[in-house]
Design a protein around this motif. Sequence first.
Motif, PDB file in Angstrom:
ATOM      1  N   SER A   1      80.862  45.263 -38.572  1.00  0.00           N
ATOM      2  CA  SER A   1      82.175  44.762 -38.166  1.00  0.00           C
ATOM      3  C   SER A   1      82.377  43.300 -38.517  1.00  0.00           C
ATOM      4  CB  SER A   1      82.359  44.959 -36.661  1.00  0.00           C
ATOM      5  OG  SER A   1      81.306  44.324 -35.949  1.00  0.00           O
ATOM      6  N   HIS A   2      81.347  42.626 -39.040  1.00  0.00           N
ATOM      7  CA  HIS A   2      81.462  41.208 -39.347  1.00  0.00           C
ATOM      8  C   HIS A   2      80.979  40.836 -40.748  1.00  0.00           C
ATOM      9  CE1 HIS A   2      81.647  41.274 -34.953  1.00  0.00           C
ATOM     10  NE2 HIS A   2      82.170  40.072 -34.999  1.00  0.00           N
TER      11      HIS A   2
ATOM     12  N   ASP B   1      79.113  37.180 -45.436  1.00  0.00           N
ATOM     13  CA  ASP B   1      79.929  37.084 -44.229  1.00  0.00           C
ATOM     14  C   ASP B   1      81.390  37.387 -44.549  1.00  0.00           C
ATOM     15  OD1 ASP B   1      80.765  36.649 -41.705  1.00  0.00           O
ATOM     16  OD2 ASP B   1      80.336  34.509 -41.644  1.00  0.00           O
TER      17      ASP B   1
ATOM     18  N   LYS C   1      90.937  39.259 -30.493  1.00  0.00           N
ATOM     19  CA  LYS C   1      90.119  39.443 -31.693  1.00  0.00           C
ATOM     20  C   LYS C   1      89.349  40.762 -31.621  1.00  0.00           C
ATOM     21  CE  LYS C   1      85.944  37.547 -33.835  1.00  0.00           C
ATOM     22  NZ  LYS C   1      84.954  36.452 -33.812  1.00  0.00           N
ATOM     23  N   SER C   2      88.742  41.038 -30.484  1.00  0.00           N
ATOM     24  CA  SER C   2      87.996  42.295 -30.332  1.00  0.00           C
ATOM     25  C   SER C   2      88.919  43.495 -30.413  1.00  0.00           C
ATOM     26  CB  SER C   2      87.246  42.286 -28.998  1.00  0.00           C
ATOM     27  OG  SER C   2      86.333  41.212 -28.929  1.00  0.00           O
TER      28      SER C   2
ATOM     29  N   LEU D   1      89.584  44.128 -34.146  1.00  0.00           N
ATOM     30  CA  LEU D   1      88.417  44.735 -34.776  1.00  0.00           C
ATOM     31  C   LEU D   1      88.229  46.179 -34.320  1.00  0.00           C
ATOM     32  CD1 LEU D   1      85.778  41.846 -34.707  1.00  0.00           C
ATOM     33  CD2 LEU D   1      87.114  42.668 -36.634  1.00  0.00           C
TER      34      LEU D   1
ATOM     35  N   GLU E   1      83.628  37.293 -41.955  1.00  0.00           N
ATOM     36  CA  GLU E   1      84.352  36.686 -40.835  1.00  0.00           C
ATOM     37  C   GLU E   1      84.755  35.252 -41.131  1.00  0.00           C
ATOM     38  OE1 GLU E   1      83.712  36.020 -36.012  1.00  0.00           O
ATOM     39  OE2 GLU E   1      82.030  36.555 -37.309  1.00  0.00           O
TER      40      GLU E   1
ATOM     41  N   ARG F   1      92.125  35.117 -38.039  1.00  0.00           N
ATOM     42  CA  ARG F   1      92.110  33.673 -38.320  1.00  0.00           C
ATOM     43  C   ARG F   1      93.521  33.120 -38.492  1.00  0.00           C
ATOM     44  NH1 ARG F   1      88.141  35.201 -42.071  1.00  0.00           N
ATOM     45  NH2 ARG F   1      89.627  34.764 -43.745  1.00  0.00           N
TER      46      ARG F   1
ATOM     47  N   GLU G   1      78.069  42.972 -32.932  1.00  0.00           N
ATOM     48  CA  GLU G   1      78.212  43.424 -34.317  1.00  0.00           C
ATOM     49  C   GLU G   1      77.823  44.899 -34.407  1.00  0.00           C
ATOM     50  OE1 GLU G   1      77.093  41.813 -38.815  1.00  0.00           O
ATOM     51  OE2 GLU G   1      76.191  40.933 -37.021  1.00  0.00           O
TER      52      GLU G   1
ATOM     53  N   HIS H   1      89.782  40.344 -40.228  1.00  0.00           N
ATOM     54  CA  HIS H   1      89.347  38.986 -39.895  1.00  0.00           C
ATOM     55  C   HIS H   1      90.340  37.943 -40.399  1.00  0.00           C
ATOM     56  CE1 HIS H   1      85.466  39.690 -38.014  1.00  0.00           C
ATOM     57  NE2 HIS H   1      85.185  40.595 -38.937  1.00  0.00           N
TER      58      HIS H   1
END
Length: 730
Positions: free
Chosen positions: A284-285, A304, A381-382, A385, A306, A372, A253, A368
């Motif tokens: 980032s989350h 949150d 995913k990374s 982001l 995420e 999903r 994070e 995010h």
Amino acid sequence: MSGIQEIVAKKVKVTMIESLIKNQPNTFRSIFQRKKSKNEENSPSGSPKSIPQLSPFANSVVARCSKILQMPTEEMQQLFESELPGMNKEPETYSRCLLEFFSYQTLYSMSRRPDYLSDKDFRRLAYDMMLAWECPGSESEPLPQETASCSNEEVEDKEEWSLFYSNSTNMAVQFDDKKTVGPEAFSRIAPACIALADIITVHNLFDSLTSSSGHRLHFLVFDKYIRSLDKVIKATKNALHPSPGNLHLSEGEIVLEVDGTVPTQPVLQHIGISAWPGRLTLTSHALYFESLGVGLYDKAVRYDLEADTKQRIKPELTGPLGARLFDKAVMYKSTSVMEPVYLEFPEFKGSSRRDYWLDICLEVLRAHKFIRKHNLNETQKSEVLARAIFGIFRIRAIREAFHVFSSHYRTLLTFNLAESLPGGDSILETLLGRLLLINIDGMQRDASGSPPEKQQRQSSPNFLLALRQLGFTLQKEIGYEDDAVLAGDVWVGETNPLEIIVRQSISDSGRAEAAQATVDQVKVEGIDTNLAVMKELLFPFLELARHIQILASWEETYKSTTFLLLFCFAIIRNWIRFILPCILVFLAVLMLCRRKFGKSKPLEPFRITSPPNRNAVEQLLTLQEVITQVEALIQDGNIFLLKIRALLFAVLPQATDMVALLLVLAALVFAFLPFKYIIMLVLVEAYTREMPYRKETSNKWIRRAREWWIRIPAAPVQLVKSEDSKKKKS
């Protein structure tokens, strides 16, 4: 005597300066010349061989690239011709593609160093690559050998230099307007370095950098942008380890932005009617808010971004005790919180601070959601982001260096842009296709910048690797070596599919903005004026209704009879079904004729006679009358529905029996009589009411029906207060 002494002193100073310039001319000349880089100082005396197809300035750029890559220019040229044989057709294409080949490989190599943004040689070379891209061929117009912008390379990050062109970038362009970069060169070179630009938002980045310099990029502005970007990245790295008592960040994070630390610029959190100042942190989350206690911050509350909790972030009005007064807040709502949370960003004028936070929070939230929706794996995913994080870095750099805030269609954030642009879903679909090509087991990638099939079949998480190269860790183990090539989204001589989709979307958005501008021009104020405009626009339909009403009044018996017979004949012959298609075809032919023969004629403005001007009080009274009339119509509609309810539940038995009998007769008519005859009977009955032979009888039946309707009672209604109002009172 004092005046004579001043004149003599000035002459002495001028004489001393002139003698100093004559004795040491190199000292002053060196001030305005670019200092040689370490690579140039340590290079061998033999200069690289020039390429005949390139211009002198492009050859100088290629020579510097050759020294950085430690490979002779002729060997690099042979490598280019062997890997990209299709680029040798036209001289201009060959020279430009060759320059791109050298530039991309050099930028990929230099970006492997963690401090490359601090390197003045990197900034100078990247800008010179853009200049050379605009005049790559040997037949191109040569650029001046020296540029005034070079004199600022020696200037470190000082306040004097910052103030010189932070107030007005026009000063820089007026200082030297011969060596500036256009949008095409910037969009071809800058995305090769992932930290500098994203292929999706590169055109918006250029617009932000050149908003006050005539759509041309000067080195001073480009240099200041990279310096500011370097500052932002270093400040973010310093914020990676906050105090453990407040924030408990998960692994991977990254803290992206913090606000509310300055007492004069607090962040207020509103929950219900209570408000409390504190510090807001975006990672980032998630979002973290730390309430300000007695000299210390309380434990952070985590919102949150995420998790899939039906989250919503939007601008909102707020104020003291829940009053909706100031448009300076962001609302966060999800199933994880009991009631909406309002984060207010107070400032004296405007709401740019709130809009900035709204944009960066939405970027993380939408990233995010994208992850999903497509169920991406850990590396993909990374990568998503990392792309969003780089976008936030760039918008922070632009905001802090130039105090420029992007508008709706000019955002520098990838997922916000895809959300706002027409066809933005196509951008995300193309991006998803690139993400699905990421080869998790792959360790290396070709650095040529070319798009052969071997590179299209496998891809690497370039943004994730670039972020890791700068010292950030989103993912502990990613399966790629540290010396993997950080390839950008640009290919030699080719256009990235992402760029094609973005250009089409931007073109569509331009047309949408132009159409919206015409809408804004024709908007008028005042109820009377808008009613006058609507009346003039509906004039043909109102005239048609007036003529039909005249025929139905039987003032001219011959015309009314002829119209009735023709209409009945059309119904019997089943021609009535062709009326609507004929109208549509007529309108289509009219539009095509107008398009073919009316191109040269501009559309004349619609002339409307404006009603007499009214003051504010008269307009309020008119508005009150309109609202009263609308309320009366709604009441009549409710009464009609309540009387129908009373008939259905047999509140008045005699009336219910009569209605039931009429419904049975109507059902028999619809069951056994053709529909065209039903339409004809309804038309004849309604059309002949004002006929002299039936006018008296029709009025009598209408009166009896009205009296019967009045005698029907309305079903009862009971108003019950909502539970929310009871809770507030308690």
